[in-house]
Design an enzyme around this catalytic site. Structure first.
Site, PDB file in Angstrom:
ATOM      1  N   ASP A 109      44.245  32.021  39.722  1.00 36.95           N
ATOM      2  CA  ASP A 109      43.339  32.723  40.299  1.00 36.95           C
ATOM      3  C   ASP A 109      41.389  32.234  39.817  1.00 36.95           C
ATOM      4  OD1 ASP A 109      42.473  34.703  42.134  1.00 36.95           O
ATOM      5  OD2 ASP A 109      41.184  35.356  40.417  1.00 36.95           O
TER       6      ASP A 109
ATOM      7  N   GLU B  83      42.631  28.128  42.935  1.00 35.78           N
ATOM      8  CA  GLU B  83      41.383  27.647  43.246  1.00 35.78           C
ATOM      9  C   GLU B  83      40.271  27.355  43.159  1.00 35.78           C
ATOM     10  OE1 GLU B  83      40.727  31.955  45.073  1.00 35.78           O
ATOM     11  OE2 GLU B  83      40.575  32.159  43.596  1.00 35.78           O
TER      12      GLU B  83
END
Ligand code: CA
Length: 652
Positions: free
Chosen positions: A336, A365
């Protein structure tokens, strides 16, 4: 006059690292039947006590034992006797403070309800039957993966899932469940669909759900509390710290038996609490980056950001990942807000994990949730992942080209017929590696050839964030019929499954999932988030289309080549008769594909289009209605008719 330089944070000095970096592998509680040894890193504390409890959450007066300062800023204590299944916390006094603070061990491997006390556990007590025989499915090349991103609760909490254990780890791993019309749900559904990897939204202990409450609660789980422990609200018993560990393993075991790899979404970039977090109570200021004013910087958008570039934070991350791999046999990680982690840390993670279980899938990400004091060139951002080996970033360029920008809710993309997105789409179809036929003039690196190899790139149309693919298409096509929207939907699926790179889909895409128009459902009730399996019956043609596309992708290596040079050499874009179309041809023979040639034609226009093919005589494998590996019909000529808003995949 000498210029005044801003004082360097003492934690970032070489002297601090030299004096206090602890390299040992024995942080945490090391249980043995005769005694347990505790070691915790707290270099700035002036006193550390161990608090022992008999339960994981009941109010009780703990036994207090003071710890001794040991090497490199650690505190050590060996406690005689059998402490099996007792619980503990640390209490610390810091210089200049008279009030003590308490913390849960960041190396805790089990906790009581709500993660407020760590558990002293013999992890062998948590192994399900046959656990030592659990085998990972053979590792795949990243570009061979088809990833399915699911939330543990969403997957089986709806009554229609037919699950005996809805919303839990056990439910997720359950075989044989059936839904309306006797459709397969759960694991059987995943096997039927043909995906290779199940990616789970955060399952490490998070803070937002009260595990002791019987009230219905919901959260995605991007609010970490204990990094090395499964979340308790997905277990049948959140109180006994062993249960969640055992049940999580049972889920992994079941998914492995079904041939599925398990990927965990890991949220090391911030913690739910900041000033009062376990980490900040242990070593105030160390675990988090500071802004110019000396407060918590907020690169996560969640109030704080961890400092992966500080060596004991980096070590904590690496040790945590190693724990999930060794103890739970997981097969990969999705990071993340990976852009908040420094490149050095990510490279170390790849290297360390390769030494334990080669070929784990790593991606994340490639952005942040706000600005960070970590210099851009050190961040694991999308345009920087090309500096890493076998770590990928999500290709938001492809995602937004397909269906419209996620932040511009009413803006459509290629499949809705928006003009001028052909070149961006080509960038996505080629996994954003450099390609001689793609004109990137006027486009920044972010939206052009940011990937060096296709394994740098996760190709997708939607994920848990933002509108579901169906909701987005609906929102951007006022006045259009659902029949037309479903054509656009299937075209989007065909684009992803014929894109180079690592294929990825959001759970429920294959049954036209809706969140009833909600854009951010992180804390919304099951009524919005749960997967309604009746939609598998209602949209069986879409399900079969996804299934066929996945089978096609797996049967044809030309659709997911392992190297950029191969893509440049063997994939050529074809001239199209109209705007709103993209087509390409792959030399299958040149890349070891069973087909000599593969042609993919994407028509987002509202008219039937005729495309000139390079040869005569083709098998149709995919059209607007169906997809698969068996020919649907033959084209004898060198002309292909592509229906409005549809894909056509041909082979010869
Ligand atoms: Ca929790």
């Amino acid at each position: 006059m000498k210029k005044k330089r801003a004082a360097r944070n003492p934690f970032d000095t070489a002297a601090f690292g030299k004096k206090y970096h602890y390299d040992g592998r024995d942080l945490g509680a090391r249980y043995q039947s005769q005694s347990t040894t505790f070691r915790v890193w707290a270099p700035t504390a002036r006193q550390v006590d161990l608090l022992l409890f008999t339960t994981g959450h009941q109010p009780e007066t703990p036994r207090v034992l003071s710890m001794k300062r040991d090497s490199k800023g650690t505190w050590l204590l060996n406690v005689a006797g059998d402490l099996r299944n007792q619980y503990y916390r640390y209490r610390l006094l810091h210089p200049g403070r008279t009030d003590a603070v308490e913390a849960v061990d960041p190396y805790a491997v089990a906790v009581g309800a709500n993660g407020d006390r760590a558990m002293i556990v013999d992890l062998r007590d948590t192994d399900p039957e046959q656990w030592s025989a659990d085998k990972r499915p053979a590792p795949l090349r990243a570009t061979d993966a088809v990833i399915y991103e699911a939330h543990v609760r969403d997957f089986t909490i709806h009554r229609s899932s037919g699950s005996a254990c809805p919303g839990t780890y056990l439910g997720f791993g359950e075989c044989g469940a059936r839904g309306p019309g006797n459709v397969k749900t759960g694991v059987d559904h995943l096997v039927e669909l043909g995906v290779t990897h199940v990616h789970l939204l955060p399952i490490a202990d998070f803070a937002s759900i009260d595990e002791t409450s019987r009230k219905k609660q919901y959260n995605w789980g991007y609010d970490p509390k204990n990094y090395n422990v499964p979340e308790g609200s997905y277990a049948t018993d959140p109180y006994d710290g062993r249960v969640r560990v055992r049940e999580f393993k049972q889920m992994v075991q079941s998914l492995h038996e079904a041939g599925l790899h398990v990927v965990l979404d890991v949220v090391y970039n911030h913690t739910y609490h900041a000033v009062d977090s376990h980490l900040n109570h242990l070593v105030p200021g160390y675990y988090y980056r500071q802004n110019a004013e000396g407060g918590f910087s907020n690169g996560s958008g969640c109030g704080n950001e961890t400092a992966s570039d500080r060596t004991m934070v980096r070590k904590m991350m690496v040790d945590s990942l190693v724990h999930w791999v060794k103890e739970y046999h997981v097969d990969g990680f999705r990071f993340d807000l990976m852009g908040l982690h420094d490149l050095e840390t990510m490279a170390l993670i790849r290297k360390t994990l390769d030494g334990i279980a080669p070929g784990l899938l790593l991606y994340g990400e490639g952005w942040t949730g706000g600005d960070s004091p970590l210099p851009y060139e050190r961040r694991a951002m999308k345009p920087n992942v090309s500096q890493l080996r076998h770590i990928a970033a999500f290709n938001d360029t492809l995602r937004d080209a397909i269906k419209g920008h996620v932040a511009e809710h009413h803006q459509g993309g290629f499949v809705q017929g928006v003009a001028g997105l052909e070149e961006r789409l080509k960038t996505g179809l080629t996994a954003s590696v450099r390609h001689p036929q793609i004109d990137v003039t006027g486009r920044d690196l972010w939206n052009s050839h940011w990937a060096k190899e296709p394994w740098h790139c996760v190709s997708y149309a939607s994920c848990h964030d933002n509108h579901t693919l169906w909701d987005k298409i609906k929102l951007t096509t006022p006045g259009r019929s659902d029949a037309e929207r479903l054509q656009m939907y299937k075209l989007a699926a065909a684009i992803v499954m014929t894109s180079q790179g690592i294929a990825f889909m959001h759970a429920g895409e294959e049954l036209v999932r809706t969140k009833k128009g909600h854009e951010n459902s992180y804390n919304l009730p099951d009524a919005i988030n749960a997967i309604d399996w009746k939609r598998k019956v209602d949209h069986v043609d879409v399900f079969n289309y996804y299934r066929g596309l996945i089978a096609l992708r797996k049967a044809h290596p030309a659709l997911h080549m392992p190297g950029a040079a191969m893509i440049r050499k063997h994939l050529a874009f074809l001239p199209m008769p109209s705007a709103g179309m993209v087509g390409f041809c792959i030399d299958g023979a040149g890349v070891g594909d069973p087909a000599q040639w593969i042609v993919v034609l994407l028509n987002a226009t509202g008219s039937r289009q005729t495309v000139q093919l390079p040869e005569k005589g083709w098998n149709v494998l995919v059209d607007g209605a169906k997809a698969g590996v068996k020919p649907l019909r033959r084209i004898k000529t060198d002309l292909a008719e592509v229906e409005p808003r549809s894909a056509l995949v041909l082979a010869r």
